[in-house]
Design an enzyme around this catalytic site. Structure first.
Site, mmCIF file in Angstrom:
data_model
loop_
_atom_site.group_PDB
_atom_site.id
_atom_site.type_symbol
_atom_site.label_atom_id
_atom_site.label_comp_id
_atom_site.label_asym_id
_atom_site.label_seq_id
_atom_site.Cartn_x
_atom_site.Cartn_y
_atom_site.Cartn_z
ATOM 1 N N ASP A 142 0.824 -1.199 0.000
ATOM 2 C CA ASP A 142 0.000 0.000 0.000
ATOM 3 C C ASP A 142 0.859 1.251 0.000
ATOM 4 O OD1 ASP A 142 -0.831 0.924 3.396
ATOM 5 O OD2 ASP A 142 1.028 0.160 2.574
ATOM 6 N N LYS A 202 9.319 12.933 2.009
ATOM 7 C CA LYS A 202 10.350 12.397 2.898
ATOM 8 C C LYS A 202 11.664 13.120 2.641
ATOM 9 C CE LYS A 202 12.700 7.928 3.709
ATOM 10 N NZ LYS A 202 12.714 6.501 3.324
ATOM 11 N N LYS A 238 7.891 12.677 6.556
ATOM 12 C CA LYS A 238 8.762 11.644 7.107
ATOM 13 C C LYS A 238 10.226 12.093 7.087
ATOM 14 C CE LYS A 238 10.357 6.871 6.486
ATOM 15 N NZ LYS A 238 10.183 5.601 5.728
#
Length: 302
Positions: A142, A202, A238
């Site tokens: 996912d 990220k 992130k």
């Protein structure tokens, strides 16, 4: 709409001063510290992306994700139903045989797949083809990581094509911020990635010379906040690379709370890319519960 970012300017000295102030924040203690650390555990992406990975390494990682903190320590804190890892990250080739290993009675540790490339990068056609291949029936990843190291004119279109190939799966765009040259470029790359449909942005792969830093984190989070104000869409953040201690994890959590708000302090919107971090967090919780430092044999290997 690139008009948002065409004339962006980042006051680097002010950002750096703010980052230095963050580093000096007084850390929480006692039960408050334990609570923040357990929150950090739920946001960790437990990762193994080494070229010499073996099935046993990946299986051990999945098992650790089921039991990130020793059960007796959690019971002592009356948190025995909390503290599970949110996600496990490994290369798609290890998918078969690990899905069942990711199951746990309390729920599932979802195993995202890293679908695109290395820091050197692939041509966009190869990246899209790889994503489509992994999304074939039977492959239920996912999450896809998409790497970018250059702020190029085609960046938006490349990310948009990967977003389209991902379908309903989540896509995380890695900006390799240490190679973008300036904080203004970090802001621009963050905005372009979000405009193109990234669900997460990220900082880095964790393998660059410069990884997650607080100045970069501040700039990326303020880009996320601006994007949310303009569109109403929440994008996750992130930081990855160089986050090794429990204190650093708490500082990142506090920074997210200050810049984006409590609603971002969930695994759906915030992740910590720091595989070695879990060991230090478990040691700190062990000390909080027992009053003594953990010996090597006291805690399971991550």
């Amino acid at each position: 709409e690139l008009g948002w970012i065409s004339k962006v300017h980042v006051n680097r000295p002010a950002v750096v001063r703010h980052a230095e102030r963050i580093k000096k924040w007084r850390t929480v203690k006692g039960n408050w510290q334990a609570a923040w650390l357990l929150k950090a555990v739920t946001c960790i992406d437990l990762t193994t992306l080494s070229g010499d990975d073996t099935p046993s390494n990946v299986h051990r990682l999945c098992f650790k994700a089921k039991h990130p903190i020793r059960e007796d320590l959690l019971k002592a804190l009356d948190m025995h139903d909390k503290g599970t890892i949110g996600f496990v990250v490994y290369f798609p080739r290890w998918f078969h045989g690990t899905r069942e290993n990711s199951r746990r009675p309390k729920g599932d540790v979802e195993p995202p797949g890293v679908a695109a490339g290395s820091q050197g990068g692939y041509v966009i056609a190869s990246q899209v083809a790889l994503i489509v291949l992994i999304r074939q029936p039977g492959h239920t990843f996912d999450n896809f990581d998409h790497f970018h190291t250059l702020l190029s004119t085609g960046l938006y279109e490349e990310i948009r094509q990967c977003r389209e190939a991902c379908g309903e799966a989540h896509m995380k765009t890695i900006l390799a911020t240490g190679e973008l040259g300036s904080l203004a470029n970090v802001y621009k790359a963050s905005m372009i990635a979000m405009m193109a449909g990234s669900d997460f942005i990220k900082t880095s792969t964790g393998k660059e010379v410069e990884n997650a830093t607080f100045p970069v984190g501040v700039v990326m989070m303020r880009a996320i906040r601006e994007f949310y104000w303009q569109t109403g869409n929440k994008v996750g953040f992130k930081p990855a690379g160089g986050i090794r201690t429990a204190k650093e994890a708490i500082t990142w959590l506090m920074l997210v709370k200050e810049e984006l708000g409590v609603e971002w302090l969930t695994p759906e919107l915030f992740r910590l890319g720091a595989s070695s971090l879990l060991e230090d967090i478990e040691k700190q919780i062990f000390y909080h519960v027992t009053g003594s430092y953990a010996l090597r044999h006291d805690l399971a290997m991550a």
